[in-house]
Write a protein that holds these residues in place. Structure first.
Motif, short mmCIF file in Angstrom:
data_model
loop_
_atom_site.label_atom_id
_atom_site.label_comp_id
_atom_site.label_asym_id
_atom_site.label_seq_id
_atom_site.Cartn_x
_atom_site.Cartn_y
_atom_site.Cartn_z
N VAL A 1 22.42 65.25 24.12
CA VAL A 1 21.51 64.13 23.99
C VAL A 1 22.22 62.93 23.35
CG1 VAL A 1 19.36 63.37 22.90
CG2 VAL A 1 19.53 65.66 23.87
N LEU A 2 21.93 61.74 23.86
CA LEU A 2 22.48 60.50 23.31
C LEU A 2 24.00 60.56 23.18
CD1 LEU A 2 19.77 59.88 20.55
CD2 LEU A 2 20.19 58.39 22.52
N LEU A 3 24.66 61.15 24.16
CA LEU A 3 26.10 61.37 24.08
C LEU A 3 26.88 60.06 23.92
CD1 LEU A 3 28.59 63.16 24.20
CD2 LEU A 3 28.45 63.08 26.71
N ALA A 4 26.58 59.08 24.75
CA ALA A 4 27.31 57.80 24.66
C ALA A 4 27.11 57.15 23.31
CB ALA A 4 26.86 56.86 25.79
N GLU A 5 25.89 57.21 22.81
CA GLU A 5 25.58 56.60 21.52
C GLU A 5 26.26 57.34 20.37
OE1 GLU A 5 22.37 55.57 24.44
OE2 GLU A 5 23.49 57.36 23.90
N VAL A 6 26.32 58.67 20.46
CA VAL A 6 27.00 59.47 19.43
C VAL A 6 28.49 59.13 19.41
CG1 VAL A 6 27.76 61.82 18.86
CG2 VAL A 6 25.35 61.37 19.33
N LEU A 7 29.10 59.04 20.60
CA LEU A 7 30.53 58.70 20.67
C LEU A 7 30.79 57.30 20.13
CD1 LEU A 7 31.46 60.19 24.15
CD2 LEU A 7 32.07 61.10 21.90
N GLU A 8 29.87 56.38 20.38
CA GLU A 8 30.02 55.03 19.84
C GLU A 8 29.96 55.04 18.32
OE1 GLU A 8 27.90 50.60 20.14
OE2 GLU A 8 27.16 52.27 21.36
N ALA A 9 29.08 55.89 17.76
CA ALA A 9 28.96 55.98 16.30
C ALA A 9 30.17 56.66 15.67
CB ALA A 9 27.68 56.74 15.94
N ALA B 1 27.01 61.00 12.12
CA ALA B 1 26.04 60.80 13.19
C ALA B 1 25.13 62.02 13.26
CB ALA B 1 26.75 60.60 14.53
N VAL B 2 23.83 61.81 13.15
CA VAL B 2 22.86 62.91 13.15
C VAL B 2 21.79 62.64 14.19
CG1 VAL B 2 21.36 64.37 11.76
CG2 VAL B 2 23.27 63.17 10.66
#
Length: 338
Positions: free
Chosen positions: A21-29, A242-243
């Motif tokens: 879930v939210l992979l792109a956003e997690v990688l950005e963080a 990142a959580v």
């Protein structure tokens, strides 16, 4: 209303393959890069870990589920020494890495666990009333069949936000005298029969009880709090946290932790000897939620929320559970505790 991994499994159709879930956003963080070490505290099916490895970073991946660790062995071998798998609760992450450039936590139960009837997490299909992520220790059946009605009501009321908590607890206490609860569908059907289901209800009447039992059996809130403190201890200055959470209780804990750790309060003028408090994190954006396209492709992502923070150079503070306002629930001995 609290939603997420504990939602009605019937509402999301058939089996759902695990999608991070939210992979792109997690990688950005996280901004993982070659030469860095990232801790994936909830390895699961390895979605985040695989993406982080592809960015060139090394990963220490933790999961208390032996099935997840066993399934990840092939990836560990392919990673050429850049992946270390650890079968432990993620609350112990600081015991397995001295320092890290990033920590990611994806809280809750995985799709693989939900979709295996034998694990007892879901009432989509009949299975043993188990719910243990570590496959050891107290099971959901143990809780349902031995805890006092008052304790069950507190568990259902707080961890599931179930408005019929007392009624359901008393029903369970009376029914188990005749026949203990051993199967998921037996418990789900008993709850549905007792409280009923209005046509406008979007979820099954047993959804919140199952969620509460899962969270309690696995001490998910306590594990999350301990993992946040551990992440604070291992992250380097500039390290990223990142959580990803899936319901309001989890998100409230993460939000409160980041707010508390980003607060550099000075000593009170009424208590001149009180030491100044230095911020150990700085907030990195607000809560990020999935877009419509991701939710359409992965319905279980619909209640996910990502919060991120960046570690400062200040020393880690002492862990204080009181900042989270968690209630006192029945005490049980967890696996590995004495």
């Amino acid at each position: 209303m609290m939603t997420g991994h504990g939602d009605d499994p019937h509402a999301v159709g058939g089996l759902v393959r695990h999608i991070p879930v939210l992979l792109a956003e997690v990688l950005e963080a996280l901004e993982p890069k070659a030469g860095e070490t990232i801790v994936d505290g909830t390895f699961g099916a390895g979605g985040y870990t695989t993406a982080i490895l592809e960015r060139g970073a090394s990963v220490v991946a933790i999961d208390r589920d032996p099935d997840a660790i066993a399934a990840g062995k092939a990836l560990e071998q392919q990673a050429g020494g850049r992946l270390k798998l650890v079968q432990e609760p993620f609350s112990t992450l600081d015991k397995h890495v001295e320092s890290a450039d990033g920590v990611v936590l994806d809280i809750g139960v995985s799709s693989m666990q939900l979709d295996q009837a034998g694990r007892g997490f879901s009432f989509r299909a009949d299975g043993p009333l188990d719910m243990r992520m570590a496959q050891a220790g107290l099971s959901a059946a143990d809780v349902v069949n031995t805890f006092k009605a008052g304790d069950l009501a507190r568990i259902f009321g707080f961890l599931g936000e179930e408005r019929h908590a007392g009624r359901i607890a008393r029903m369970i206490e009376a029914r188990r005298e005749k026949r203990p609860f051993e199967r998921t569908l037996d418990l789900a059907d008993a709850i549905a029969t007792h409280v009923g289901r209005a046509p406008k209800d979007k979820i099954h009447p047993a959804t919140r009880v199952f969620q509460a039992l899962r969270i309690f059996v696995n001490d998910e809130l306590g594990e999350l709090v301990s993992a946040l403190f551990a992440a604070e201890r291992v992250l380097k200055p500039g390290g990223r946290l990142a959580v990803v959470t899936f319901h309001s209780l989890e998100d409230r804990i993460v939000k409160r932790f980041i707010a508390d750790r980003a607060d550099a309060a000075s000593g009170s003028r009424h208590m001149p000897d009180a030491p100044a408090r230095v911020a150990t994190f700085r907030k990195s954006g607000g809560g990020v939620t999935p877009g419509e396209a991701e939710i359409a492709g992965n319905p279980r992502a619909r209640s996910a929320r990502l919060r991120a923070a960046i570690r400062t150079g200040a020393p880690a503070r002492a862990g204080d559970f009181s900042i989270f306002g968690l209630p006192k629930l029945p005490a049980v001995e967890r696996p590995g505790e004495r």
